[in-house]
Design a protein around this motif. Sequence first.
Motif, PDB file in Angstrom:
ATOM      1  N   LYS A 172       0.808  -1.224   0.000  1.00  0.00           N
ATOM      2  CA  LYS A 172       0.000   0.000   0.000  1.00  0.00           C
ATOM      3  C   LYS A 172       0.840   1.274   0.000  1.00  0.00           C
ATOM      4  CE  LYS A 172      -4.612  -1.149   1.654  1.00  0.00           C
ATOM      5  NZ  LYS A 172      -5.539  -1.121   2.804  1.00  0.00           N
ATOM      6  N   GLN A 173       1.980   1.245   0.718  1.00  0.00           N
ATOM      7  CA  GLN A 173       2.794   2.459   0.779  1.00  0.00           C
ATOM      8  C   GLN A 173       3.407   2.808  -0.579  1.00  0.00           C
ATOM      9  OE1 GLN A 173       6.543   2.520   2.780  1.00  0.00           O
ATOM     10  NE2 GLN A 173       6.643   0.308   2.906  1.00  0.00           N
ATOM     11  N   LEU A 174       3.468   1.836  -1.491  1.00  0.00           N
ATOM     12  CA  LEU A 174       3.949   2.126  -2.845  1.00  0.00           C
ATOM     13  C   LEU A 174       2.780   2.341  -3.807  1.00  0.00           C
ATOM     14  CD1 LEU A 174       6.870  -0.455  -3.076  1.00  0.00           C
ATOM     15  CD2 LEU A 174       6.982   1.966  -2.497  1.00  0.00           C
ATOM     16  N   PHE A 175       1.682   1.639  -3.548  1.00  0.00           N
ATOM     17  CA  PHE A 175       0.490   1.808  -4.384  1.00  0.00           C
ATOM     18  C   PHE A 175      -0.003   3.255  -4.334  1.00  0.00           C
ATOM     19  CE2 PHE A 175      -4.115   2.008  -4.793  1.00  0.00           C
ATOM     20  CZ  PHE A 175      -4.310   1.404  -6.025  1.00  0.00           C
ATOM     21  N   ARG A 176       0.026   3.831  -3.127  1.00  0.00           N
ATOM     22  CA  ARG A 176      -0.528   5.189  -2.966  1.00  0.00           C
ATOM     23  C   ARG A 176       0.200   6.220  -3.835  1.00  0.00           C
ATOM     24  NH1 ARG A 176      -1.614   3.556   2.888  1.00  0.00           N
ATOM     25  NH2 ARG A 176       0.541   4.081   3.346  1.00  0.00           N
ATOM     26  N   PRO A 177       1.547   6.338  -3.764  1.00  0.00           N
ATOM     27  CA  PRO A 177       2.202   7.315  -4.646  1.00  0.00           C
ATOM     28  C   PRO A 177       2.083   6.945  -6.129  1.00  0.00           C
ATOM     29  CG  PRO A 177       3.845   6.026  -3.434  1.00  0.00           C
ATOM     30  CD  PRO A 177       2.517   5.724  -2.838  1.00  0.00           C
ATOM     31  N   LEU A 178       2.010   5.639  -6.403  1.00  0.00           N
ATOM     32  CA  LEU A 178       1.909   5.191  -7.806  1.00  0.00           C
ATOM     33  C   LEU A 178       0.622   5.718  -8.448  1.00  0.00           C
ATOM     34  CD1 LEU A 178       2.681   1.533  -8.943  1.00  0.00           C
ATOM     35  CD2 LEU A 178       0.934   2.890 -10.037  1.00  0.00           C
ATOM     36  N   ILE A 207      -8.290   5.521  -4.698  1.00  0.00           N
ATOM     37  CA  ILE A 207      -8.319   6.104  -6.050  1.00  0.00           C
ATOM     38  C   ILE A 207      -9.412   7.173  -6.134  1.00  0.00           C
ATOM     39  CG2 ILE A 207      -8.872   5.612  -8.482  1.00  0.00           C
ATOM     40  CD1 ILE A 207      -7.478   2.900  -8.121  1.00  0.00           C
ATOM     41  N   TYR A 208     -10.577   6.873  -5.587  1.00  0.00           N
ATOM     42  CA  TYR A 208     -11.696   7.823  -5.633  1.00  0.00           C
ATOM     43  C   TYR A 208     -11.327   9.129  -4.923  1.00  0.00           C
ATOM     44  CZ  TYR A 208     -16.256   9.887  -4.591  1.00  0.00           C
ATOM     45  OH  TYR A 208     -17.310  10.758  -4.456  1.00  0.00           O
ATOM     46  N   TYR A 209     -10.782   9.027  -3.698  1.00  0.00           N
ATOM     47  CA  TYR A 209     -10.467  10.234  -2.943  1.00  0.00           C
ATOM     48  C   TYR A 209      -9.311  11.024  -3.587  1.00  0.00           C
ATOM     49  CZ  TYR A 209     -13.560   8.442   0.665  1.00  0.00           C
ATOM     50  OH  TYR A 209     -14.667   7.983   1.341  1.00  0.00           O
ATOM     51  N   ALA A 210      -8.329  10.317  -4.113  1.00  0.00           N
ATOM     52  CA  ALA A 210      -7.218  11.012  -4.775  1.00  0.00           C
ATOM     53  C   ALA A 210      -7.725  11.776  -5.999  1.00  0.00           C
ATOM     54  CB  ALA A 210      -6.132  10.016  -5.178  1.00  0.00           C
ATOM     55  N   LYS A 211      -8.624  11.160  -6.762  1.00  0.00           N
ATOM     56  CA  LYS A 211      -9.193  11.833  -7.941  1.00  0.00           C
ATOM     57  C   LYS A 211      -9.929  13.111  -7.545  1.00  0.00           C
ATOM     58  CE  LYS A 211     -10.342   8.066 -11.120  1.00  0.00           C
ATOM     59  NZ  LYS A 211     -11.485   7.272 -11.584  1.00  0.00           N
ATOM     60  N   GLU A 212     -10.736  13.002  -6.487  1.00  0.00           N
ATOM     61  CA  GLU A 212     -11.529  14.159  -6.060  1.00  0.00           C
ATOM     62  C   GLU A 212     -10.624  15.289  -5.582  1.00  0.00           C
ATOM     63  OE1 GLU A 212     -14.892  14.488  -6.413  1.00  0.00           O
ATOM     64  OE2 GLU A 212     -14.590  12.644  -7.555  1.00  0.00           O
ATOM     65  N   TRP A 213      -9.574  14.944  -4.826  1.00  0.00           N
ATOM     66  CA  TRP A 213      -8.656  15.964  -4.289  1.00  0.00           C
ATOM     67  C   TRP A 213      -7.904  16.656  -5.434  1.00  0.00           C
ATOM     68  CZ3 TRP A 213      -3.502  17.320  -4.020  1.00  0.00           C
ATOM     69  CH2 TRP A 213      -3.107  18.132  -2.959  1.00  0.00           C
ATOM     70  N   VAL A 214      -7.398  15.838  -6.367  1.00  0.00           N
ATOM     71  CA  VAL A 214      -6.615  16.397  -7.479  1.00  0.00           C
ATOM     72  C   VAL A 214      -7.511  17.251  -8.385  1.00  0.00           C
ATOM     73  CG1 VAL A 214      -5.327  15.807  -9.578  1.00  0.00           C
ATOM     74  CG2 VAL A 214      -4.858  14.591  -7.441  1.00  0.00           C
ATOM     75  N   LYS A 215      -8.720  16.760  -8.621  1.00  0.00           N
ATOM     76  CA  LYS A 215      -9.654  17.515  -9.482  1.00  0.00           C
ATOM     77  C   LYS A 215      -9.904  18.898  -8.885  1.00  0.00           C
ATOM     78  CE  LYS A 215     -13.910  16.030  -9.940  1.00  0.00           C
ATOM     79  NZ  LYS A 215     -14.981  15.060 -10.237  1.00  0.00           N
TER      80      LYS A 215
END
Lengths: 87, 215
Positions: free
Chosen positions: B22-28, B202-210
């Motif tokens: 997970k610690q690598l999946f997140r930045p990826l 993935i959902y939360y990262a998309k919303e934050w970046v958007k």
Amino acid sequence: MGWFGKTEGIKEELAERLREASRTNNGDIHVIPTEGKWAVRKEGAAKSSKVLLDKKDAIKEAKELIKTEHSKVIVHNYDGTINKSVE
Amino acid sequence: MEEPNSFEKNIFINCPFDNEYKQLFRPLVFTCIYCGLIPQVAQLQDAGQSRLVNIIQLIKNSKFSVHDISRVAVEKDGDEEYARFNMPLELGIVIGLKNCQLIDLKETRALVIDTHPHRYLKSMSDLAGSDIASYGKDERQSENIVKGLRDWFASHINPKQFSAKLIWAEFNEFLSDLSDILKKFNMGITVKIEDITVIEFIYYAKEWVKARIQE
């Protein structure tokens, strides 16, 4: 299935709070491990304010950059997660 | 729901989905999203189909793919020794589909990532000449993954990318916002970033970046 289960309302509420946090600058200062050093970065800034070799020096520098009483210094781990917050 | 006809922006993510990774999946995935791509993971697909059918569909729908082959080394589980072949298998499917021209050979691009820069020459020497990036085995793995992906995107998608330093800093800030909100949000239970599933992240990262760079 995640911790929010089938509760779409909670998921959307969290997403809205995240969107708000993303747009808002509350003056926090982040200390981030970067290229073997420690970058001091104001929230949302395009560039780091300072990059220092020593973590303790970076935290000290970050504390000096705090402008409001509600802001804090956030020190990150090497994987980006939070190591500690200093009020 | 994903937007339709997003082939040009889809990136198939072929990596372990366990807690250790997970610690690598997140930045990826954050780097993919920050660079304008849409991560495609097998766990997003319909439960009604077999996993392999889902994976093949995702690959066909994705112009780009990233394959972490770092788990090919033999691991011990009690008296048993085994290697994980899911990632090489899915990489093989991509290569197979391309070469059968079931997906357009000229259009699609694949990046292989590993902890060691040249280990694939021993474990999968047929990959020689492919796009390979290594992220090391030390404490800077997460940061290195951001840089490796960003540099590959700059070479093969669009040279006008945000700097790796900025993406790394933004990733740190996103995790700070996410953990802060999880802590403050009263759900009757304590939820940490580690409790967030792949799909939720993935959902939360998309919303934050958007909200951050697209609005």
